[in-house]
Design an enzyme around this catalytic site. Sequence first.
Site, PDB file in Angstrom:
ATOM      1  N   THR A 117     -99.425 -49.566   3.964  1.00  0.00           N
ATOM      2  CA  THR A 117     -99.698 -48.580   2.782  1.00  0.00           C
ATOM      3  C   THR A 117     -98.797 -47.497   2.905  1.00  0.00           C
ATOM      4  O   THR A 117     -98.415 -47.053   4.120  1.00  0.00           O
ATOM      5  CB  THR A 117    -101.069 -48.321   2.520  1.00  0.00           C
ATOM      6  OG1 THR A 117    -101.617 -47.591   3.811  1.00  0.00           O
ATOM      7  CG2 THR A 117    -102.104 -49.395   2.448  1.00  0.00           C
TER       8      THR A 117
ATOM      9  N   ASP B 272    -108.525 -35.104  12.593  1.00  0.00           N
ATOM     10  CA  ASP B 272    -108.564 -35.997  11.728  1.00  0.00           C
ATOM     11  C   ASP B 272    -108.799 -37.376  12.393  1.00  0.00           C
ATOM     12  O   ASP B 272    -108.100 -37.642  13.133  1.00  0.00           O
ATOM     13  CB  ASP B 272    -107.253 -35.738  10.934  1.00  0.00           C
ATOM     14  CG  ASP B 272    -107.074 -36.830  10.049  1.00  0.00           C
ATOM     15  OD1 ASP B 272    -107.953 -37.596   9.526  1.00  0.00           O
ATOM     16  OD2 ASP B 272    -106.044 -36.949   9.317  1.00  0.00           O
TER      17      ASP B 272
ATOM     18  N   ASN C  29    -100.071 -49.306  11.088  1.00  0.00           N
ATOM     19  CA  ASN C  29    -100.670 -48.144  12.123  1.00  0.00           C
ATOM     20  C   ASN C  29    -101.021 -49.064  13.561  1.00  0.00           C
ATOM     21  O   ASN C  29    -100.498 -48.436  14.732  1.00  0.00           O
ATOM     22  CB  ASN C  29    -102.019 -47.764  11.547  1.00  0.00           C
ATOM     23  CG  ASN C  29    -101.944 -46.744  10.570  1.00  0.00           C
ATOM     24  OD1 ASN C  29    -100.682 -46.298  10.290  1.00  0.00           O
ATOM     25  ND2 ASN C  29    -102.824 -46.559  10.027  1.00  0.00           N
TER      26      ASN C  29
ATOM     27  N   ALA D  21    -107.013 -43.438  11.593  1.00  0.00           N
ATOM     28  CA  ALA D  21    -106.170 -44.175  12.383  1.00  0.00           C
ATOM     29  C   ALA D  21    -106.686 -44.336  13.752  1.00  0.00           C
ATOM     30  O   ALA D  21    -106.061 -44.710  14.748  1.00  0.00           O
ATOM     31  CB  ALA D  21    -104.563 -43.700  12.358  1.00  0.00           C
ATOM     32  N   ALA D  22    -107.727 -43.728  13.949  1.00  0.00           N
ATOM     33  CA  ALA D  22    -108.138 -43.403  15.628  1.00  0.00           C
ATOM     34  C   ALA D  22    -108.659 -45.289  15.782  1.00  0.00           C
ATOM     35  O   ALA D  22    -108.110 -45.628  16.793  1.00  0.00           O
ATOM     36  CB  ALA D  22    -109.536 -42.724  15.717  1.00  0.00           C
ATOM     37  N   GLY D  23    -109.343 -45.699  14.976  1.00  0.00           N
ATOM     38  CA  GLY D  23    -109.585 -47.196  15.259  1.00  0.00           C
ATOM     39  C   GLY D  23    -108.377 -48.063  15.145  1.00  0.00           C
ATOM     40  O   GLY D  23    -107.958 -49.120  16.114  1.00  0.00           O
ATOM     41  N   ASP D  24    -107.200 -47.639  14.311  1.00  0.00           N
ATOM     42  CA  ASP D  24    -105.936 -48.421  14.557  1.00  0.00           C
ATOM     43  C   ASP D  24    -105.444 -48.331  15.880  1.00  0.00           C
ATOM     44  O   ASP D  24    -104.566 -49.087  16.619  1.00  0.00           O
ATOM     45  CB  ASP D  24    -105.066 -47.848  13.584  1.00  0.00           C
ATOM     46  CG  ASP D  24    -105.726 -48.231  12.068  1.00  0.00           C
ATOM     47  OD1 ASP D  24    -106.537 -49.245  12.171  1.00  0.00           O
ATOM     48  OD2 ASP D  24    -105.309 -47.627  11.132  1.00  0.00           O
TER      49      ASP D  24
END
Length: 324
Positions: free
Chosen positions: A25, A260, A57, A263-266
Site C-alpha cells: 500500500t 508510533d 513492510n 508496523a511494529a508487528g510487521d
Amino acid sequence: MSQTTLSDAAAHSEVGGVLIVGSITADLTTFSRRLPARGETILGDDFTLVLGGKGANQAVAAGLAGGSARMVACVGTDLFSNLVTDGLRAAGVNIDHVRAVGGPTGIAHIRVDDSGENDIVMVPLANSALSETQIDSAFAQHGATSKVLLTQLEIPWALTQYAIRKGREADLTVVLDPAPAAVLDDAIWPLVDIVTPNETEATILTGIAVTDEASAIEAGRWFTTRGARYALITMAAAGAVLVSADDVVRFAAIPVTAVDTTAAGDAFAGYLGASLALGYPLPDAIERAIAAGSLTVTKRGASPSLPHRDDVDALLASARQLTR
C-alpha cells in the site's frame, strides 16, 4: 513442515531466502495530539506518505534483517505505484513477481496520536488482483531457494490459503500473521508452522478474551489444538508467549518509549522470518523479532521506522546485559 525442524528446513536452499506473499500500500499517515471523535474535525501536527502494507513492510524488514526477501504482490498504475516499487527496490527486495494492474494502488489511511497508538483503514484495491498463477510463478522461481513463507490477511483469503498450501508443498516454514484478524477456516491450521497474532487478533480468532499471560496461553492452545505447530502470541509491553502442544516459553519485552506503533508487528514478522531463514534457533529468532518491533515503535511511519539489523542486534545485546 513435514520431516524437518524450523532451524534446518530446506537446508539445500540459498541462505536467508524469504518469500513474502502479501499486500503493498501507499500509507497516508496523519499525526495529531489525539484522535477525533466521531463527526469531529481537529487540526493535526504532521503528515507522511510512504511505502506500506503488511506484506511490503515484512519484506523490507526481512531484507534489513539480512534475509533475501522476494515479494509477491500487485500494485496499480496510478501515481503511487512508483512510490511503492521504488521503496521496495531501495530496500533490496526482489520485486520480479510484483505485478502492475490497471487502477489504483492499495491505500492505508493511518491516524496516530501522541501516545503512539494508531487506527488504520486499509483499502486493498490492486491487492485484490493477486492470482494463483502469479503465486505459482513465484514459487517456480524462488520456492527451491527460499526457506520461509510469510503471509498475512490483506490479500483475498483464498489466495492466502493457496500460498500457505504452496508453502507446505515446498517444505517452507510457513509463518502466518493473521492481520487484519478475521475468523478463518480451521482446515488451514495444520498447514501453519507459526501463527503470530497480537492480543486483539488472538481474541477475534479464538473467541478467548486475551488480557494477560494466562489467557494468551489459553488462546495459543486453541491454535495448537487445531493443528498449528506453534502459536506466538505477542502482547506489546508484556512480551510474548510461544505455545506448542507440550510447552510454553515466555519472552520479555524490551522497554522503549513508543512514538508510533504502526508496523511494529510487521517488523516482528519480517525479522522472525528472516532469522529463521538464516538458521537462527526459534527462541533466538523470537528475541531478535522482539528487539526489531521495539525499535520500530520509537520512530514515526511504517516502512521508514523499520530498523537495520545492526541496531536490532545492538539493542538485543544491551537488553541481555541488563538481565544478567
